[in-house]
Scaffold this active site. Structure first.
Site, PDB file in Angstrom:
ATOM      1  N   SER A   1      26.134 -16.798 -34.459  1.00  0.00           N
ATOM      2  CA  SER A   1      24.894 -16.171 -34.007  1.00  0.00           C
ATOM      3  C   SER A   1      24.482 -15.060 -34.957  1.00  0.00           C
ATOM      4  O   SER A   1      25.328 -14.378 -35.559  1.00  0.00           O
ATOM      5  CB  SER A   1      25.134 -15.594 -32.606  1.00  0.00           C
ATOM      6  OG  SER A   1      24.093 -14.724 -32.243  1.00  0.00           O
TER       7      SER A   1
ATOM      8  N   TYR B   1      30.605 -10.844 -25.959  1.00  0.00           N
ATOM      9  CA  TYR B   1      30.067 -12.136 -26.399  1.00  0.00           C
ATOM     10  C   TYR B   1      29.892 -12.146 -27.919  1.00  0.00           C
ATOM     11  O   TYR B   1      30.373 -13.039 -28.619  1.00  0.00           O
ATOM     12  CB  TYR B   1      28.714 -12.431 -25.716  1.00  0.00           C
ATOM     13  CG  TYR B   1      27.900 -13.439 -26.474  1.00  0.00           C
ATOM     14  CD1 TYR B   1      28.187 -14.798 -26.398  1.00  0.00           C
ATOM     15  CD2 TYR B   1      26.869 -13.039 -27.339  1.00  0.00           C
ATOM     16  CE1 TYR B   1      27.466 -15.716 -27.143  1.00  0.00           C
ATOM     17  CE2 TYR B   1      26.154 -13.944 -28.094  1.00  0.00           C
ATOM     18  CZ  TYR B   1      26.444 -15.281 -27.989  1.00  0.00           C
ATOM     19  OH  TYR B   1      25.742 -16.196 -28.744  1.00  0.00           O
TER      20      TYR B   1
ATOM     21  N   LYS C   1      31.912 -14.251 -31.340  1.00  0.00           N
ATOM     22  CA  LYS C   1      31.340 -14.978 -32.490  1.00  0.00           C
ATOM     23  C   LYS C   1      31.939 -14.446 -33.800  1.00  0.00           C
ATOM     24  O   LYS C   1      32.276 -15.213 -34.699  1.00  0.00           O
ATOM     25  CB  LYS C   1      29.816 -14.858 -32.497  1.00  0.00           C
ATOM     26  CG  LYS C   1      29.140 -15.535 -31.308  1.00  0.00           C
ATOM     27  CD  LYS C   1      29.437 -17.026 -31.258  1.00  0.00           C
ATOM     28  CE  LYS C   1      28.894 -17.714 -30.040  1.00  0.00           C
ATOM     29  NZ  LYS C   1      29.353 -19.103 -29.876  1.00  0.00           N
TER      30      LYS C   1
ATOM     31  N   ASN D   1      16.914 -17.335 -32.748  1.00  0.00           N
ATOM     32  CA  ASN D   1      16.647 -17.571 -31.310  1.00  0.00           C
ATOM     33  C   ASN D   1      16.124 -18.980 -31.043  1.00  0.00           C
ATOM     34  O   ASN D   1      14.932 -19.252 -31.272  1.00  0.00           O
ATOM     35  CB  ASN D   1      15.635 -16.533 -30.817  1.00  0.00           C
ATOM     36  CG  ASN D   1      16.210 -15.128 -30.804  1.00  0.00           C
ATOM     37  OD1 ASN D   1      16.695 -14.640 -31.829  1.00  0.00           O
ATOM     38  ND2 ASN D   1      16.181 -14.486 -29.671  1.00  0.00           N
TER      39      ASN D   1
ATOM     40  N   ARG E   1      11.899 -11.032 -33.177  1.00  0.00           N
ATOM     41  CA  ARG E   1      12.957 -12.040 -33.320  1.00  0.00           C
ATOM     42  C   ARG E   1      12.411 -13.242 -34.080  1.00  0.00           C
ATOM     43  O   ARG E   1      11.203 -13.409 -34.192  1.00  0.00           O
ATOM     44  CB  ARG E   1      13.447 -12.534 -31.940  1.00  0.00           C
ATOM     45  CG  ARG E   1      14.096 -11.479 -31.069  1.00  0.00           C
ATOM     46  CD  ARG E   1      15.465 -11.058 -31.595  1.00  0.00           C
ATOM     47  NE  ARG E   1      16.094 -10.107 -30.696  1.00  0.00           N
ATOM     48  CZ  ARG E   1      15.879  -8.789 -30.731  1.00  0.00           C
ATOM     49  NH1 ARG E   1      15.047  -8.269 -31.624  1.00  0.00           N
ATOM     50  NH2 ARG E   1      16.491  -7.994 -29.881  1.00  0.00           N
TER      51      ARG E   1
ATOM     52  N   ASP F   1      19.725  -4.238 -27.277  1.00  0.00           N
ATOM     53  CA  ASP F   1      18.758  -4.998 -28.077  1.00  0.00           C
ATOM     54  C   ASP F   1      18.502  -4.312 -29.418  1.00  0.00           C
ATOM     55  O   ASP F   1      18.360  -3.092 -29.473  1.00  0.00           O
ATOM     56  CB  ASP F   1      17.418  -5.112 -27.334  1.00  0.00           C
ATOM     57  CG  ASP F   1      17.409  -6.267 -26.355  1.00  0.00           C
ATOM     58  OD1 ASP F   1      18.349  -7.086 -26.384  1.00  0.00           O
ATOM     59  OD2 ASP F   1      16.459  -6.359 -25.561  1.00  0.00           O
TER      60      ASP F   1
END
Ligand code: UD1
Length: 336
Positions: free
Chosen positions: A125, A150, A154, A179, A231, A298
């Site tokens: 990701s 999370y 990765k 995304n 994004r 974010d």
């Protein structure tokens, strides 16, 4: 005819990748534990491709079950999607995330080592970059400390694969997704979020469909032209095709190192407000939304430099943002 194992093959990106694999003649065997997917997806894949993939309901945390599977199957490559992916949940239950996302990966790699199976594709990701210092983000951008368990799975996942490639001669590619959005043109497969969607596009489509009252835009005080976060939204079918290119690179032994990683995005950033406008234009739906506080964790802006992926994987996106949003809406409408 080569057989490819797709773990998490009934999930959002997995199912679209299975379709692309079957379309070009690979035999596919799916492992999925159905924890965040629906068995009907298997039939829907067959309706698109005319061929039912083999399916095994296995929880990859169960090492014995994983060993049994490999006793019965010869596979020529593995595309590993199966993982938990809810950022907020990972903060609350980190051990579940480490056990599942890391444990499953280790079990697969152990089988690959012991049975001399090669060619591994890993779902990574863009979250590994955190807020990158330079945009667009190239593969050279440093890995930043993970914002969530999370995200950490990765990063650790990539490290584990890299070490295994070095020690055991395995060849692997990690694809760092931006995304993914949208659905297959047939509208037979798409995104099936459990409960209240956490990601923007399913929240948008569910709001337009009247399932959610109002979309919350998380913050309009970011340092971006319109104040909302940016994004790189990529059509899931384009993303699925990147897996085919990566797999062929490994099967044809065209990889330059035995562990490689590529950014998979469109190269274009869109703000949340731009997405709302683009959705309204593409679908003629009016979206009820309001600006609320920022969401914790974010980043301001993340979009890919895809130069290396375009060149090395001989891959590029073919679909537009408008097509992606239209397909997401068509999929939503089809859920009635
Ligand atoms: C999120 C994860 C990322 C993960 C990816 C998997 C976080 C912080 N990041 O990416 O690690 O790889 O999902 O799918 O959760 N937004 C709204 N309103 C909403 C939902 C989202 O304004 O109801 C905004 C977000 O603030 C963000 C953008 O829309 O700016 C995209 O959000 P989302 O779809 O959740 O993706 P990411 O946060 O980029």
């Amino acid at each position: 005819m080569k057989t490819i194992l797709v773990t998490g093959g009934l999930g959002f990106i997995g199912s679209h990748t299975v379709v692309e694999l079957q379309n070009i003649g690979f035999d596919v065997v799916i492992i999925d534990d159905l924890s965040n997917s629906n068995i009907n997806v298997l039939n829907n894949i067959s309706k698109i491709t005319g061929k039912k993939p083999n399916f095994h309901k296995i929880d990859l945390r169960n090492k014995q079950k994983v060993q049994e599977f490999f006793k019965n199957y010869t596979v020529h490559g593995i595309i590993h999607f199966a993982a938990f992916k809810a950022v907020g949940e990972s903060v609350i239950n980190p051990l579940d995330y480490y056990e599942n996302n890391i444990g499953s990966l280790v079990h697969l790699l152990q089988e690959m080592r012991d049975r001399k199976i090669d060619n591994f594709i890993f779902s990574s990701s863009c979250t590994v970059y955190g807020q990158a210092d330079e945009l667009p983000i190239t593969e050279k951008a440093p890995i930043k400390p993970a914002e969530s368990p999370y995200g950490n799975t990765k990063q650790i996942g990539e490290e584990i694969i890299k070490d295994t490639c070095k020690a055991n001669g395995l060849n692997a590619i990690a694809l760092r997704y931006f995304n993914p959005i949208g659905a297959h043109d047939s509208v037979k497969i798409g995104e099936l979020p459990l409960g209240v969607p956490q990601n923007l596009i399913p929240y948008v489509t569910q709001t337009a469909a009247g399932i959610r009252e109002q979309l919350s835009v998380f913050g309009n005080d970011y340092d971006t032209p319109d104040g909302t976060a940016i994004r790189d939204y990529i059509h899931v079918v384009d993303l699925a095709k990147a897996h085919i290119s990566a797999l062929q690179r490994l099967l044809n032994k065209e990889n330059k190192n035995n562990f490689e990683y590529f950014n998979i995005g469109t190269g274009t950033g869109s703000s949340v407000l731009e997405i709302i406008k683009a959705f309204e234009k593409a679908t003629t739906q009016k979206l009820n939304y309001k600006i609320v506080e920022r969401r914790e964790g974010d980043v301001t802006s993340a979009y890919a430099d895809t130069t290396i992926a375009n060149k090395e994987l001989n891959w590029k996106t073919e679909k537009t943002l408008e097509e992606a949003l239209k397909s997401a809406w068509k999929w939503q409408e089809n859920q009635k």
